[in-house]
Design a protein around this motif. Structure first.
Motif, PDB file in Angstrom:
ATOM      1  N   TRP A  19       6.394  27.452  -1.320  1.00 21.75           N
ATOM      2  CA  TRP A  19       7.606  27.875  -0.613  1.00 21.75           C
ATOM      3  C   TRP A  19       8.028  26.780   0.352  1.00 21.75           C
ATOM      4  O   TRP A  19       7.269  26.392   1.233  1.00 21.75           O
ATOM      5  CB  TRP A  19       7.365  29.173   0.143  1.00 21.75           C
ATOM      6  CG  TRP A  19       8.541  29.584   0.989  1.00 21.75           C
ATOM      7  CD1 TRP A  19       8.573  29.685   2.345  1.00 21.75           C
ATOM      8  CD2 TRP A  19       9.851  29.940   0.542  1.00 21.75           C
ATOM      9  NE1 TRP A  19       9.822  30.088   2.763  1.00 21.75           N
ATOM     10  CE2 TRP A  19      10.628  30.245   1.668  1.00 21.75           C
ATOM     11  CE3 TRP A  19      10.455  30.022  -0.710  1.00 21.75           C
ATOM     12  CZ2 TRP A  19      11.957  30.638   1.598  1.00 21.75           C
ATOM     13  CZ3 TRP A  19      11.785  30.411  -0.792  1.00 21.75           C
ATOM     14  CH2 TRP A  19      12.520  30.723   0.350  1.00 21.75           C
ATOM     15  N   ALA A  68      14.839  25.545  -0.402  1.00 25.26           N
ATOM     16  CA  ALA A  68      15.392  26.760  -1.008  1.00 25.26           C
ATOM     17  C   ALA A  68      16.785  27.044  -0.451  1.00 25.26           C
ATOM     18  O   ALA A  68      17.695  27.414  -1.197  1.00 25.26           O
ATOM     19  CB  ALA A  68      14.462  27.941  -0.757  1.00 25.26           C
ATOM     20  N   ASP A 101      14.794  31.901  -3.787  1.00 23.50           N
ATOM     21  CA  ASP A 101      15.122  30.547  -4.195  1.00 23.50           C
ATOM     22  C   ASP A 101      15.828  30.656  -5.539  1.00 23.50           C
ATOM     23  O   ASP A 101      15.848  31.718  -6.161  1.00 23.50           O
ATOM     24  CB  ASP A 101      13.842  29.723  -4.315  1.00 23.50           C
ATOM     25  CG  ASP A 101      14.078  28.222  -4.306  1.00 23.50           C
ATOM     26  OD1 ASP A 101      15.240  27.789  -4.423  1.00 23.50           O
ATOM     27  OD2 ASP A 101      13.083  27.481  -4.202  1.00 23.50           O
ATOM     28  N   VAL A 140      10.555  34.882  -3.876  1.00 20.53           N
ATOM     29  CA  VAL A 140       9.337  34.070  -3.905  1.00 20.53           C
ATOM     30  C   VAL A 140       8.267  34.782  -3.070  1.00 20.53           C
ATOM     31  O   VAL A 140       8.475  35.002  -1.874  1.00 20.53           O
ATOM     32  CB  VAL A 140       9.613  32.651  -3.373  1.00 20.53           C
ATOM     33  CG1 VAL A 140       8.345  31.816  -3.375  1.00 20.53           C
ATOM     34  CG2 VAL A 140      10.705  31.976  -4.198  1.00 20.53           C
ATOM     35  N   ARG A 193       5.540  33.983  -1.616  1.00 20.66           N
ATOM     36  CA  ARG A 193       5.131  33.339  -0.358  1.00 20.66           C
ATOM     37  C   ARG A 193       6.229  33.450   0.702  1.00 20.66           C
ATOM     38  O   ARG A 193       5.938  33.502   1.897  1.00 20.66           O
ATOM     39  CB  ARG A 193       4.747  31.886  -0.601  1.00 20.66           C
ATOM     40  CG  ARG A 193       3.435  31.780  -1.358  1.00 20.66           C
ATOM     41  CD  ARG A 193       2.980  30.364  -1.488  1.00 20.66           C
ATOM     42  NE  ARG A 193       1.745  30.306  -2.278  1.00 20.66           N
ATOM     43  CZ  ARG A 193       0.994  29.251  -2.387  1.00 20.66           C
ATOM     44  NH1 ARG A 193       1.315  28.139  -1.755  1.00 20.66           N
ATOM     45  NH2 ARG A 193      -0.090  29.276  -3.121  1.00 20.66           N
ATOM     46  N   ALA A 194       7.475  33.504   0.300  1.00 21.10           N
ATOM     47  CA  ALA A 194       8.579  33.698   1.253  1.00 21.10           C
ATOM     48  C   ALA A 194       8.567  35.127   1.778  1.00 21.10           C
ATOM     49  O   ALA A 194       8.803  35.366   2.969  1.00 21.10           O
ATOM     50  CB  ALA A 194       9.913  33.381   0.590  1.00 21.10           C
TER      51      ALA A 194
END
Length: 122
Positions: free
Chosen positions: A18, A23, A65, A74, A76-77
């Motif tokens: 990420w 992004a 993203d 995402v 991890r986001a």
């Protein structure tokens, strides 16, 4: 103030890196939002200040993203946004009335990932 509508975006692979800055640039280009934010740009975020919706700085908690031409959440986001809601990185300044709605929005992605949001863990 406003929490964006849940878009049920497809999920990227859990191990995808990420990079929020990169992004952000891809989302702006994909949404054709170079001059000002629009609905497509908004969909990549969880929260925005509707009174300042024409200003990029009004948008917070980017969780998506552009992957293979599609707006994609995402993991991890989502986890970074969840951590911020728990006070990580200094937390976030949101109207009190929006906090539960933001958490509910993020919790839907946690569920989709097969996880519990940090605020529901023992």
């Amino acid at each position: 103030m406003s929490v964006t509508a849940f878009q049920d975006l497809p999920l990227a692979d859990r191990d995808r890196e990420w990079d929020g800055g990169a992004a952000e640039k891809r989302v702006r280009e994909w949404a054709d939002a170079q001059d000002e934010p629009n609905t497509e740009y908004r969909d990549a975020h969880v929260w925005y200040d509707k009174d300042k919706k024409d200003n990029f700085t009004a948008y917070k908690l980017l969780i998506a993203d552009v992957i293979d031409g599609k707006l994609t959440a995402v993991p991890r986001a989502v986890m970074a946004a969840g951590a911020i809601m728990q006070g990580s990185r200094g937390g976030i300044d949101l109207p009190h009335d929006d906090i539960d709605r933001v958490k509910s929005h993020l919790a839907k992605y946690y569920k989709k990932m097969g996880d519990e949001p940090p605020w529901d863990r023992d």
